[in-house]
Structure formats: C-alpha cells, structure tokens
Design a protein around this motif. Structure first.
Motif, PDB file in Angstrom:
ATOM      1  N   ALA A  53       0.843  -1.191   0.000  1.00  0.00           N
ATOM      2  CA  ALA A  53       0.000   0.000   0.000  1.00  0.00           C
ATOM      3  C   ALA A  53       0.878   1.241   0.000  1.00  0.00           C
ATOM      4  O   ALA A  53       1.857   1.318   0.749  1.00  0.00           O
ATOM      5  N   LEU A  54       0.538   2.214  -0.844  1.00  0.00           N
ATOM      6  CA  LEU A  54       1.310   3.435  -1.006  1.00  0.00           C
ATOM      7  C   LEU A  54       0.478   4.633  -0.572  1.00  0.00           C
ATOM      8  O   LEU A  54      -0.752   4.534  -0.438  1.00  0.00           O
ATOM      9  N   PRO A  55       1.102   5.778  -0.343  1.00  0.00           N
ATOM     10  CA  PRO A  55       0.333   6.976   0.016  1.00  0.00           C
ATOM     11  C   PRO A  55      -0.596   7.400  -1.117  1.00  0.00           C
ATOM     12  O   PRO A  55      -0.424   7.011  -2.278  1.00  0.00           O
ATOM     13  N   ASP A  56      -1.589   8.224  -0.742  1.00  0.00           N
ATOM     14  CA  ASP A  56      -2.540   8.790  -1.705  1.00  0.00           C
ATOM     15  C   ASP A  56      -3.291   7.709  -2.465  1.00  0.00           C
ATOM     16  O   ASP A  56      -3.482   7.791  -3.696  1.00  0.00           O
ATOM     17  N   ASP A  57      -3.752   6.684  -1.758  1.00  0.00           N
ATOM     18  CA  ASP A  57      -4.561   5.611  -2.346  1.00  0.00           C
ATOM     19  C   ASP A  57      -3.840   4.891  -3.484  1.00  0.00           C
ATOM     20  O   ASP A  57      -4.458   4.467  -4.468  1.00  0.00           O
ATOM     21  N   GLY A  58      -2.543   4.750  -3.372  1.00  0.00           N
ATOM     22  CA  GLY A  58      -1.789   4.008  -4.366  1.00  0.00           C
ATOM     23  C   GLY A  58      -1.467   2.604  -3.880  1.00  0.00           C
ATOM     24  O   GLY A  58      -1.315   2.366  -2.673  1.00  0.00           O
ATOM     25  N   TYR A  59      -1.356   1.668  -4.828  1.00  0.00           N
ATOM     26  CA  TYR A  59      -1.078   0.277  -4.470  1.00  0.00           C
ATOM     27  C   TYR A  59      -0.154  -0.322  -5.530  1.00  0.00           C
ATOM     28  O   TYR A  59      -0.181   0.072  -6.705  1.00  0.00           O
ATOM     29  N   LEU A  60       0.649  -1.281  -5.088  1.00  0.00           N
ATOM     30  CA  LEU A  60       1.445  -2.084  -5.992  1.00  0.00           C
ATOM     31  C   LEU A  60       0.758  -3.431  -6.150  1.00  0.00           C
ATOM     32  O   LEU A  60       0.501  -4.132  -5.166  1.00  0.00           O
ATOM     33  N   VAL A  61       0.440  -3.766  -7.406  1.00  0.00           N
ATOM     34  CA  VAL A  61      -0.316  -4.973  -7.706  1.00  0.00           C
ATOM     35  C   VAL A  61       0.548  -5.876  -8.573  1.00  0.00           C
ATOM     36  O   VAL A  61       1.100  -5.441  -9.603  1.00  0.00           O
ATOM     37  N   GLU A  62       0.658  -7.119  -8.160  1.00  0.00           N
ATOM     38  CA  GLU A  62       1.420  -8.126  -8.899  1.00  0.00           C
ATOM     39  C   GLU A  62       0.441  -8.937  -9.734  1.00  0.00           C
ATOM     40  O   GLU A  62      -0.354  -9.713  -9.206  1.00  0.00           O
ATOM     41  N   CYS A  72      -0.981   1.180  -9.120  1.00  0.00           N
ATOM     42  CA  CYS A  72      -2.394   1.446  -9.404  1.00  0.00           C
ATOM     43  C   CYS A  72      -2.950   2.425  -8.372  1.00  0.00           C
ATOM     44  O   CYS A  72      -2.573   2.380  -7.195  1.00  0.00           O
ATOM     45  N   THR A  73      -3.844   3.260  -8.805  1.00  0.00           N
ATOM     46  CA  THR A  73      -4.572   4.174  -7.922  1.00  0.00           C
ATOM     47  C   THR A  73      -5.972   3.634  -7.684  1.00  0.00           C
ATOM     48  O   THR A  73      -6.649   3.216  -8.634  1.00  0.00           O
ATOM     49  N   LEU A  80     -14.440  -0.506  -0.832  1.00  0.00           N
ATOM     50  CA  LEU A  80     -13.805  -1.482   0.052  1.00  0.00           C
ATOM     51  C   LEU A  80     -12.294  -1.277   0.034  1.00  0.00           C
ATOM     52  O   LEU A  80     -11.666  -1.319  -1.022  1.00  0.00           O
ATOM     53  N   GLN A  81     -11.729  -1.022   1.215  1.00  0.00           N
ATOM     54  CA  GLN A  81     -10.294  -0.750   1.313  1.00  0.00           C
ATOM     55  C   GLN A  81      -9.493  -2.012   0.993  1.00  0.00           C
ATOM     56  O   GLN A  81      -9.620  -3.035   1.660  1.00  0.00           O
ATOM     57  N   PRO A  82      -8.650  -1.984  -0.052  1.00  0.00           N
ATOM     58  CA  PRO A  82      -7.827  -3.164  -0.359  1.00  0.00           C
ATOM     59  C   PRO A  82      -6.769  -3.379   0.734  1.00  0.00           C
ATOM     60  O   PRO A  82      -6.286  -2.436   1.363  1.00  0.00           O
ATOM     61  N   ASP A  83      -6.417  -4.630   0.936  1.00  0.00           N
ATOM     62  CA  ASP A  83      -5.411  -4.988   1.929  1.00  0.00           C
ATOM     63  C   ASP A  83      -4.360  -5.867   1.267  1.00  0.00           C
ATOM     64  O   ASP A  83      -4.561  -6.392   0.179  1.00  0.00           O
ATOM     65  N   ILE A  84      -3.251  -6.023   1.954  1.00  0.00           N
ATOM     66  CA  ILE A  84      -2.163  -6.840   1.421  1.00  0.00           C
ATOM     67  C   ILE A  84      -2.653  -8.277   1.238  1.00  0.00           C
ATOM     68  O   ILE A  84      -3.228  -8.878   2.147  1.00  0.00           O
ATOM     69  N   GLY A  85      -2.399  -8.816   0.050  1.00  0.00           N
ATOM     70  CA  GLY A  85      -2.804 -10.190  -0.246  1.00  0.00           C
ATOM     71  C   GLY A  85      -4.148 -10.313  -0.917  1.00  0.00           C
ATOM     72  O   GLY A  85      -4.512 -11.417  -1.355  1.00  0.00           O
ATOM     73  N   ASP A  86      -4.918  -9.223  -1.031  1.00  0.00           N
ATOM     74  CA  ASP A  86      -6.221  -9.288  -1.695  1.00  0.00           C
ATOM     75  C   ASP A  86      -6.049  -9.445  -3.197  1.00  0.00           C
ATOM     76  O   ASP A  86      -5.117  -8.911  -3.801  1.00  0.00           O
ATOM     77  N   THR A  87      -6.989 -10.170  -3.790  1.00  0.00           N
ATOM     78  CA  THR A  87      -7.048 -10.272  -5.251  1.00  0.00           C
ATOM     79  C   THR A  87      -7.955  -9.169  -5.770  1.00  0.00           C
ATOM     80  O   THR A  87      -9.120  -9.063  -5.360  1.00  0.00           O
TER      81      THR A  87
END
Length: 241
Positions: A53-62, A72-73, A80-87
């Motif tokens: 999870a990154l600042p400003d609603d950013g995420y790294l998706v594999e 990804c923003t 729904l707030q994404p969490d680590i490990g979510d698909t």
C-alpha cells in the motif's frame, strides 16, 4: 483469337490482380501494431494481488506471480479498502494508466473497511437505512448529531460515562420500579412540587432545615416529636389543644 476471348482473358487477369492486392492489404492490416498498449498485449483489465500500500490511495499490484508490480490508484468506486494479499481487478485505457477497480477476494474476509476521502452521505430517497451487526456496533466520532421527528430506543442494559449532561424538554416522564441516585449534591428548583408516597418515606440527615414563607402544616393521625436534649417552640402565640 477473337475479340470476346481477348476481353475474357483481360477480365480474368484483372480479377486475379485485384484478389492479390486485397490479400496483401489484409496481411498488412493484421501485422499493423494496435494503438496504445495493445501492441504489448494489454487487454484493458487484469487480475492481480496487492503486495504493498502506497500513500494517496496508491497500491502495488502483482499481476503474475513473481512478475512486475504495477502501480495502481484506487478508483473512487472501490469503497472497500484493499489490503495486502487481496485479489483485485485493475483496468485502464493503457498499461501505464491503470486503476484498482474492485476487490475480488479478500485475504482476510473477517475484516473489511469502507473508506472514502472527504465527507460521506448515505441517502435513501424512498426508503430507510438499516444497520445490523451480529456482535457489536461501534460508533466513534469527535462530534455526534442526531435529529429525528420521533425516536425509539430499546436497550436491556446501558452504561453511560461522561463529564456533563444537559437536557431541555417540555415534558419528561420516568416510569420504573426502582430509581437509585448517589450524588455529592442534589439541587432542585421548581415553581410547584408535589410528591405522593403510599407507604413509608424515611429521611436520614445530619441537619434538616425547613422554611416556609407563609404556612407550614404537619398533619397525621399520630404525631410524635422527640429529642434527646432540647425541644424549643418559639412564636408570638402558641396554641395547644
């Protein structure tokens, strides 16, 4: 060779040349690169796993296990707030501009958060809103405002802790079997007071002071006044009997 045979031969040659030109154009169109990221095989959407999870609603998706991680923003529609490990589902117009659209499966289904940036209003135009929780409903805020034309609260047990309570009402009614109050000080200011006790009323105090501006009346079938040391009756006139 007759003129008809010559014309037929020329027509066949022209049709063959036209067919060869059409096939060449089709092969060129198939080998022509598609616009944007389609040349790299971008289909417009993909499934991936959140790794960071990154600042400003950013995420790294594999997207692929062990592959490149995409930045990804979170889209505004993904509450729904994404969490680590979510698909999650990522989509966008091109590979370099993708958004986290939705959470498909959660790594921990027992914990969910609906998160928005800014104020949130739930509005049911032609119906109601119901909140149900099997175990606990927790409301936390620095300020709480409730406004309704009519309210009904049913609670088996309630514990209230606070610094101060102020209540303003035209009519207040309390109906119960037992009322207990433990206070350091009790002050009651009224224009008129009426109290009715059917059985026994007892008062235990260090000092009792009754003062009436006009008339003080004590009446009973039997009246007992006793004192260990002194009984004093002082008035301009005293009538006994």
């Amino acid at each position: 060779m007759s003129h008809d045979a010559v014309r037929e031969n020329l027509g066949s040659t022209a049709k063959a040349a036209s067919a060869d030109a059409g096939a060449h154009d089709m092969r060129a169109l198939l080998h022509k690169p598609l616009p944007g990221g389609a040349a790299a095989g971008w289909a417009g959407s993909a499934l991936g796993r959140v790794t960071q999870a990154l600042p400003d609603d950013g995420y790294l998706v594999e997207v692929q296990p062990g592959g490149e991680r995409w930045h990804c923003t979170r889209a505004a529609s993904c509450l729904l707030q994404p969490d680590i490990g979510d698909t999650v589902l990522v989509a966008g117009p091109q590979r370099e501009q993708v958004y986290l659209i939705a959470v498909i499966t959660q790594a921990d289904p027992g914990r969910s958060q609906l998160v928005v940036n800014g104020n949130l209003t739930l509005h049911a135009r032609q119906g109601g809103i119901a909140l149900h929780a099997d175990t606990q409903l927790d409301l936390r805020s620095s300020e709480l405002t409730l406004e309704a034309r009519k309210a009904q609260v049913e609670v088996n047990e309630m514990d209230y802790r606070g610094a101060e309570v102020r209540m303003t009402t035209l009519v207040a009614r309390f109906v119960g079997r037992t009322c207990e109050a433990v206070l350091d000080r009790l002050s009651v200011l009224t224009r008129s007071s009426f109290r009715l006790t059917e059985e026994v009323e007892q008062v235990r105090a260090g000092h009792i002071d009754y003062e009436a501006r006009n008339t003080l009346r004590l009446h009973a079938k039997n009246t007992l006044v006793s004192s260990k040391e002194l009984v004093k009756v002082d008035a301009e006139q005293i009538h006994m009997g």
